[in-house]
Design a protein around this motif. Structure first.
Motif, short mmCIF file in Angstrom:
data_model
loop_
_atom_site.label_atom_id
_atom_site.label_comp_id
_atom_site.label_asym_id
_atom_site.label_seq_id
_atom_site.Cartn_x
_atom_site.Cartn_y
_atom_site.Cartn_z
N PHE A 45 0.85 -1.19 0.00
CA PHE A 45 0.00 0.00 0.00
C PHE A 45 0.89 1.24 0.00
CE2 PHE A 45 -2.87 -3.22 1.63
CZ PHE A 45 -4.07 -2.92 0.98
N GLU A 46 0.78 2.03 -1.07
CA GLU A 46 1.51 3.30 -1.10
C GLU A 46 0.78 4.35 -0.26
OE1 GLU A 46 2.55 6.61 -4.44
OE2 GLU A 46 0.75 6.53 -3.24
N THR A 47 -0.54 4.41 -0.41
CA THR A 47 -1.33 5.45 0.25
C THR A 47 -2.69 4.91 0.66
OG1 THR A 47 -0.32 7.21 -1.06
CG2 THR A 47 -2.43 7.73 -0.06
N ILE A 48 -3.11 5.24 1.86
CA ILE A 48 -4.50 5.11 2.28
C ILE A 48 -4.84 6.40 3.01
CG2 ILE A 48 -6.22 3.81 3.62
CD1 ILE A 48 -4.43 1.38 3.45
N SER A 49 -5.65 7.24 2.39
CA SER A 49 -5.96 8.54 2.97
C SER A 49 -7.40 8.92 2.66
CB SER A 49 -5.00 9.62 2.44
OG SER A 49 -5.15 9.77 1.04
N LEU A 50 -7.85 9.99 3.27
CA LEU A 50 -9.21 10.46 3.04
C LEU A 50 -9.40 10.86 1.59
CD1 LEU A 50 -11.97 11.42 4.28
CD2 LEU A 50 -10.91 13.68 4.48
N HIS A 51 -10.44 10.35 0.98
CA HIS A 51 -10.88 10.89 -0.31
C HIS A 51 -11.79 12.06 0.02
CE1 HIS A 51 -12.10 11.06 -4.51
NE2 HIS A 51 -13.36 11.17 -4.10
N LYS A 62 -23.76 19.37 8.77
CA LYS A 62 -24.36 19.91 9.99
C LYS A 62 -24.00 19.00 11.16
CE LYS A 62 -28.26 22.29 7.84
NZ LYS A 62 -27.72 22.18 6.48
N PRO A 63 -23.71 19.58 12.32
CA PRO A 63 -23.33 18.76 13.48
C PRO A 63 -24.38 17.70 13.79
CG PRO A 63 -22.99 21.11 13.93
CD PRO A 63 -23.74 21.02 12.63
N GLY A 64 -23.89 16.49 14.01
CA GLY A 64 -24.78 15.40 14.40
C GLY A 64 -25.39 14.65 13.24
N GLU A 65 -25.31 15.19 12.04
CA GLU A 65 -25.87 14.49 10.87
C GLU A 65 -24.84 13.54 10.27
OE1 GLU A 65 -27.47 17.07 7.95
OE2 GLU A 65 -29.09 17.81 9.23
N ALA A 66 -25.35 12.44 9.72
CA ALA A 66 -24.47 11.45 9.09
C ALA A 66 -23.89 12.03 7.79
CB ALA A 66 -25.24 10.18 8.80
N PHE A 67 -22.72 11.56 7.41
CA PHE A 67 -22.09 12.01 6.17
C PHE A 67 -21.30 10.85 5.56
CE2 PHE A 67 -19.69 13.42 9.88
CZ PHE A 67 -18.48 12.78 9.72
N ALA A 68 -21.05 10.97 4.27
CA ALA A 68 -20.31 9.93 3.56
C ALA A 68 -18.84 9.97 3.98
CB ALA A 68 -20.44 10.14 2.06
N ARG A 69 -18.20 8.80 3.95
CA ARG A 69 -16.76 8.69 4.21
C ARG A 69 -16.17 7.76 3.18
NH1 ARG A 69 -13.67 11.79 7.36
NH2 ARG A 69 -12.58 10.13 8.47
N GLU A 70 -15.16 8.27 2.47
CA GLU A 70 -14.48 7.47 1.47
C GLU A 70 -12.98 7.56 1.66
OE1 GLU A 70 -17.57 7.40 -2.30
OE2 GLU A 70 -15.78 8.68 -2.40
N ALA A 71 -12.29 6.50 1.30
CA ALA A 71 -10.83 6.46 1.35
C ALA A 71 -10.28 6.36 -0.06
CB ALA A 71 -10.34 5.28 2.18
N PHE A 72 -9.17 7.05 -0.29
CA PHE A 72 -8.39 6.85 -1.51
C PHE A 72 -7.28 5.86 -1.19
CE2 PHE A 72 -4.47 7.76 -3.82
CZ PHE A 72 -4.89 7.59 -5.14
N VAL A 73 -7.13 4.85 -2.03
CA VAL A 73 -6.12 3.82 -1.81
C VAL A 73 -5.28 3.67 -3.07
CG1 VAL A 73 -5.69 1.39 -1.28
CG2 VAL A 73 -7.61 2.58 -0.19
#
Length: 645
Positions: A45-51, A62-73
């Motif tokens: 693995f060269e990189t695993i970071s926030l996309h 907005k605080p408390g609301e769900a949000f998407a999370r993706e990683a760049f690999v």
């Protein structure tokens, strides 16, 4: 001295779309990629970071609301050199994009840095070259890995390589850079863990004068240094919630990744109860260190320390009282190793306040009344060790609405050995038999501007003298000439000292009380001309250094000035490729790229360890406010009588 501000013990869950990946997210991203696209025993693995999410997602969070999370690999197979990129949905636990990236080389990993010396010292050809120089104690040979670049050599084609230079350490803690082993370079195939070739350019006697600098080697010190303590009895003025920082009227988020290191997000200034955006994102996009020696293997010295190694990977754990002073808040950095496992660089980022002298002052000539305010600034910093050099990235936020960036370079000069009677044409003698080559450190900062919103334009401002004539009879008149940089091709600009040139980033919509567009100006403080021929390999690969200003229309994938994969590239990637489209830049979402740096003609005073030298730039509000925004800074309580007349 105060204790540092307490750090949270456990790693918090992400509370904002721009929060760096947590250890659990790093681990899951690696596992998901392995499960669906396993590359086998050679998988690295060269990189695993926030996309990083779309700007609309960030603005709508907005605080408390769900949000998407993706990683760049980025992963690669060291058995065949193939490189792959993935985007991983960390909410759904699935790979949403997987692609092969042909004809590129991933960056040099920590594993590779450790490997190079072992492989070189074990090679019989390398040992024989050392024996010619009278060196038989192989374990005392320091082998530094260098990125190899791309010089079209047939035996290097298709391989992921490291080039090397060597020094001798008479003991474990010796300053090896005082003892260069001149003329000996090994070329290492990193994926096969073998020496491809040994280049011997001719031996020179190894200088052995003791040039150690650490305290343990000194017996006398200055005796007139009295204690200097930073005291904030009520604590610091900043507030930190997760990765968000609030100080005075500034608001921003602290990010960090393996490649760029310290990243600032969503920088804004509170004005009359309204948070006004200034920048969406700011980070060191790339840097290159071209050396000026044409032979002896030294022509290959042109490291891209961001893209080929990763400034973030090489970040230091900062220490209270040494790297940072006062009431400190530290940010840890979680990164991924080559197997996809998370690890922590503790205290990778330091946040603190500093006194900064006088903010503003006036003495009324007629009444004698004095008004003066003391300035303080907020400092966000990170320091990385890249081989022999240390680079400190320092962001400064000021009470008058200005932002300064400073790169502090220190560490040890990269050295070479002199042969008897040789006169150094490309460097400075810093110790008997030892010289340091002329070189440059050229940085490129990516500034995703958002001055009062995302619709901006860039205006070049020159000061021009009027010719003597009826309108200028005394020859003293000068004025300014403003030019809108309308497309990407005509926005490739250099500093003009004769015009005192700077660039304004103006809002397309907001106006100040005087009817003018609100703006910030980019003030170049450390422009560096390049002395590399435009057709040289380093100039083709680091085209960003040929201009102090580039401007591009925003695109989320255009992050790195020399492209995503500069390691062993043949050039043309990044800024020259993107700007070939000549996209329009007026009243749109745009990115400003500023190249600046250090022109380093070494001095004897830079050795055996180099005092800090600096380069940077400033962003100053220019019509962003209707008056001095620091009028409301209160007088210093301890000296009220001298601060207010």
């Amino acid at each position: 001295m105060q204790d540092s501000v307490a750090k949270a013990g456990a790693v918090a869950l992400p509370t904002h779309p721009l929060d760096p990946l947590t250890p659990d997210e790093i681990r899951r991203a690696a596992a998901i990629v392995r499960m669906t696209h396993d590359l086998g025993a050679g998988m690295m693995f060269e990189t695993i970071s926030l996309h990083e999410p779309d700007k609309r997602v960030v603005h709508g969070a907005k605080p408390g609301e769900a949000f998407a999370r993706e990683a760049f690999v980025c992963a690669f197979d060291r058995t065949n050199g193939k490189v792959f990129e993935a985007r991983v949905d960390l909410v759904a636990d699935r790979v949403v994009d997987w692609r092969h990236v042909p004809s590129v080389r991933p960056r040099i990993l920590i594993d590779d840095i450790m490997l190079v010396g072992e492989v070189a010292r074990a090679d019989p050809r390398f040992q024989a070259a050392l024996a010619k120089r009278g060196i038989t104690d192989i374990d005392k040979v320091q082998v530094d890995p260098w990125s190899a670049g791309n010089y079209g050599l047939p035996d290097e084609e298709g391989r992921r390589l490291s080039h090397t230079f060597c020094w001798y350490r008479s003991e474990t803690n010796d300053n090896g850079y005082a003892h260069p082993i001149e003329g000996l370079c090994a070329v290492i195939d990193l994926d096969r863990a073998e020496v491809l070739r040994v280049d011997d350019y001719g031996a020179a006697e190894v200088p052995m004068q003791n040039r150690n600098y650490a305290a343990r080697y000194r017996s006398t010190f200055r005796d007139d240094v009295k204690p200097l303590e930073i005291v904030q009895p009520a604590g610091p003025s900043f507030v930190v919630e997760g990765n968000e920082v609030r100080w005075q009227k500034w608001r921003f988020r602290v990010g960090f990744n393996a490649r760029e290191g310290l990243v600032l997000h969503t920088v804004g200034y509170e004005d009359d109860g309204r948070l006004r955006p200034v920048m969406h994102r700011a980070a060191l996009s790339e840097m290159v260190v071209p050396y000026g020696h044409p032979g002896g293997g030294h022509f290959r010295k042109n490291a891209f320390d961001v893209g080929e190694y990763g400034i973030g990977v090489l970040a230091n754990s900062l220490t209270l009282g040494c790297d940072c002073l006062g009431a400190i808040k530290y940010f840890d950095a979680w990164l991924a190793d080559s197997k996809g496992d998370p690890y922590c660089i503790e205290s990778a980022v330091c946040l603190h306040e500093e006194d900064f002298g006088i903010l503003w002052k006036h003495t009324d000539l007629f009444t004698g009344e004095v008004d003066v305010r003391r300035a303080r600034r907020l400092v966000v910093s990170s320091i990385s060790t890249v081989g022999n050099y240390e680079y400190g990235a320092f962001w400064y936020f000021h009470q008058d609405g200005s932002i300064h960036f400073e790169m502090k370079a220190t560490g040890i000069l990269n050295t070479a050995g002199l042969r008897p009677g040789e006169q150094p044409h490309y460097g400075t003698v810093v110790s008997p038999g030892v010289y340091a080559h002329y070189h440059q450190h050229i940085f490129n900062m990516r500034l995703d501007m958002a001055v009062d919103g995302e619709r901006n334009r860039v205006v070049e401002v020159d000061t021009v003298a009027l010719p003597v004539g009826p309108e200028n009879p005394h020859g003293n008149a000068f004025t300014i000439r403003e030019t809108v940089l309308e497309t990407e091709q005509n926005a490739q600009r250099n500093v003009d000292f004769n015009a005192a040139r700077y660039w304004k980033i103006e809002s397309a919509e907001a106006r100040n009380g005087l009817g003018r567009p609100t703006a910030y100006k980019l003030l170049p403080l450390s422009p560096v001309p390049t002395f590399s021929d435009p057709q040289s390999m380093v100039a083709r690969r680091a085209t960003f250094m040929m201009r102090q200003l580039w401007v591009t229309a925003y695109h989320p994938d255009e992050i790195f000035a020399a492209g995503r994969y500069p390691n062993q590239s043949s050039g043309g990637d990044g800024l020259p490729a993107w700007t070939a489209a000549d996209r329009p830049l007026v009243d749109t979402d745009l990115v400003v790229w500023h190249s600046f740096g250090l022109h380093h003609i070494p001095r004897p005073e830079d050795f055996p360890v180099q005092p800090v030298i600096t380069a940077g730039f400033a962003l100053h509000p220019t019509g962003f406010f209707g008056e001095n925004p620091a009028l409301d800074v209160p007088p210093a309580a301890s000296s009220m009588s001298c601060c207010v007349g």
